[in-house]
Design an enzyme around this catalytic site. Structure first.
Site, PDB file in Angstrom:
ATOM      1  N   ASP A 192      35.132  41.883  30.526  1.00 51.40           N
ATOM      2  CA  ASP A 192      35.579  43.121  31.174  1.00 51.40           C
ATOM      3  C   ASP A 192      36.313  44.034  30.207  1.00 51.40           C
ATOM      4  O   ASP A 192      36.672  43.632  29.103  1.00 51.40           O
ATOM      5  CB  ASP A 192      36.464  42.783  32.394  1.00 51.40           C
ATOM      6  CG  ASP A 192      37.460  41.662  32.112  1.00 51.40           C
ATOM      7  OD1 ASP A 192      37.788  41.436  30.934  1.00 51.40           O
ATOM      8  OD2 ASP A 192      37.901  41.016  33.077  1.00 51.40           O
ATOM      9  N   ASN A 231      45.624  35.821  41.842  1.00 51.25           N
ATOM     10  CA  ASN A 231      44.946  36.150  43.105  1.00 51.25           C
ATOM     11  C   ASN A 231      43.531  35.561  43.171  1.00 51.25           C
ATOM     12  O   ASN A 231      42.778  35.851  44.096  1.00 51.25           O
ATOM     13  CB  ASN A 231      44.915  37.670  43.333  1.00 51.25           C
ATOM     14  CG  ASN A 231      44.051  38.410  42.303  1.00 51.25           C
ATOM     15  OD1 ASN A 231      43.338  37.785  41.511  1.00 51.25           O
ATOM     16  ND2 ASN A 231      44.108  39.725  42.327  1.00 51.25           N
ATOM     17  N   HIS A 245      41.051  36.029  40.937  1.00 53.60           N
ATOM     18  CA  HIS A 245      39.947  36.795  40.336  1.00 53.60           C
ATOM     19  C   HIS A 245      39.417  36.088  39.088  1.00 53.60           C
ATOM     20  O   HIS A 245      40.135  35.354  38.409  1.00 53.60           O
ATOM     21  CB  HIS A 245      40.343  38.252  40.052  1.00 53.60           C
ATOM     22  CG  HIS A 245      41.244  38.479  38.883  1.00 53.60           C
ATOM     23  ND1 HIS A 245      42.028  39.601  38.762  1.00 53.60           N
ATOM     24  CD2 HIS A 245      41.492  37.759  37.769  1.00 53.60           C
ATOM     25  CE1 HIS A 245      42.709  39.553  37.631  1.00 53.60           C
ATOM     26  NE2 HIS A 245      42.402  38.439  37.015  1.00 53.60           N
ATOM     27  N   GLU A 248      37.827  41.164  41.862  1.00 50.22           N
ATOM     28  CA  GLU A 248      39.051  41.050  42.637  1.00 50.22           C
ATOM     29  C   GLU A 248      38.753  40.553  44.053  1.00 50.22           C
ATOM     30  O   GLU A 248      37.673  40.815  44.599  1.00 50.22           O
ATOM     31  CB  GLU A 248      39.725  42.427  42.738  1.00 50.22           C
ATOM     32  CG  GLU A 248      40.150  43.018  41.393  1.00 50.22           C
ATOM     33  CD  GLU A 248      41.481  42.469  40.883  1.00 50.22           C
ATOM     34  OE1 GLU A 248      41.706  41.241  40.951  1.00 50.22           O
ATOM     35  OE2 GLU A 248      42.281  43.289  40.393  1.00 50.22           O
TER      36      GLU A 248
HETATM   37  P1  PGA Z   1      46.295  35.496  32.210  1.00 52.50           P
HETATM   38  O1  PGA Z   1      45.221  36.352  33.001  1.00 52.50           O
HETATM   39  O2  PGA Z   1      45.541  34.602  31.273  1.00 52.50           O
HETATM   40  O3  PGA Z   1      47.107  36.528  31.447  1.00 52.50           O
HETATM   41  O4  PGA Z   1      47.095  34.736  33.204  1.00 52.50           O
HETATM   42  C1  PGA Z   1      44.131  35.687  33.530  1.00 52.50           C
HETATM   43  C2  PGA Z   1      43.271  36.626  34.330  1.00 52.50           C
HETATM   44  O5  PGA Z   1      43.815  37.560  34.943  1.00 52.50           O
HETATM   45  O6  PGA Z   1      42.053  36.415  34.381  1.00 52.50           O
END
Ligand code: PGA
Length: 254
Positions: free
Chosen positions: A73, A141, A143, A148
């Site tokens: 992404d 969350n 995702h 999302e």
């Molecule tokens: P993080 O993010 O590794 O900074 O916890 C993971 C994500 O949002 O996919």
């Protein structure tokens, strides 16, 4: 009868040991298939993995000249050279430490026409023969990529609005200001991710314990996009003890 459980869960005492083991697996994969196609993730979680991969590359003199990568992404509106872009994150943490060719690095371009760019990316993945190993982090969350949670999910690479918690968790890239985090992004879709031949999801820390429990034990729901990884036959979930704290022991499962 033996049931093959998907995803396979492996718990390490700490995230560094997990990173060393996953880096060794990726290094072995590059060694045995020099034309490997890797799907890559950004975020805090894979930083240690990329450090260990850079170390393994130097120690083993691994050749990345034929490796191709696709990142999950990118923020909409940010050019690839923007210091807060995921493209620059990857430069800093991995690409500059290995001899990958610039033309083999594939990234969604945040300043391109979004619909056209999403089509181009899907075609590029197909033209590369698909992704061999996809690395994933997971949002608190649930995702994966920037898919999302919500009433519906998109199957293919698409434009997405970021949830407030996602913008907050990316604030660090924008001098701590969540309001400066772009409100939209481009992301591989659920099917794009699920079509990778194998998937390795990494999660560390107690803030991930709940979404990991729901990812592994289900049910499948668009409110927890990572739960769809249960449909894939080759997923490894690699955890530290804190992220695994809410998992039920295997023996307690039906
Ligand atoms: P993080 O993010 O590794 O900074 O916890 C993971 C994500 O949002 O996919």
């Amino acid at each position: 009868m033996t049931f093959v459980r998907s995803p396979r869960v492996t718990v390490f005492p700490d995230s560094r040991r997990a990173a060393v083991v996953v880096a060794a697996r990726l290094a072995n994969a590059v060694q045995s298939n020099p034309a490997l196609v890797l799907g890559l993730a950004t975020g805090r979680t894979p930083v240690a993995l990329y450090e260990e991969l850079a170390r393994a590359t130097a120690a083993r003199r691994l050749d990345w000249s034929r490796v191709t990568t696709f990142n999950l992404d990118e923020f909409l509106g940010l050019p690839p050279e923007h210091p807060a872009s995921y493209r620059q994150f990857m430069e800093q943490h991995l690409f500059r430490h290995v001899n990958i060719r610039a033309e083999n690095v594939n990234f969604l371009v945040g300043t391109a026409d979004p619909a056209e760019e999403c089509r181009r990316y899907e075609q590029a993945i197909a033209a590369a023969g698909g992704i061999d190993i996809q690395i994933l982090g997971i949002g608190t969350n649930g995702h994966i990529g920037f898919n999302e949670p919500g009433p519906a999910l998109q199957s293919r690479t698409h434009r997405v609005s970021l949830r407030p918690e996602t913008r907050r968790s990316n604030a660090e890239l924008f001098a701590g200001d969540a309001d400066k985090v772009p409100a939209e992004a481009l992301s591989m879709g659920m099917a794009t991710i699920l079509q990778a031949r194998s998937v390795i999801l990494l999660a560390n820390g107690e803030s991930k314990a709940e979404c990991i429990e729901r990812t592994v034990h289900g049910p499948l729901t668009t409110q927890l996009p990572a739960s769809f990884l249960q449909l894939h036959h080759d997923v490894d979930v690699i955890l530290d003890e804190a992220a695994a704290a809410r998992l039920q022991p295997l023996s307690a499962l039906p």
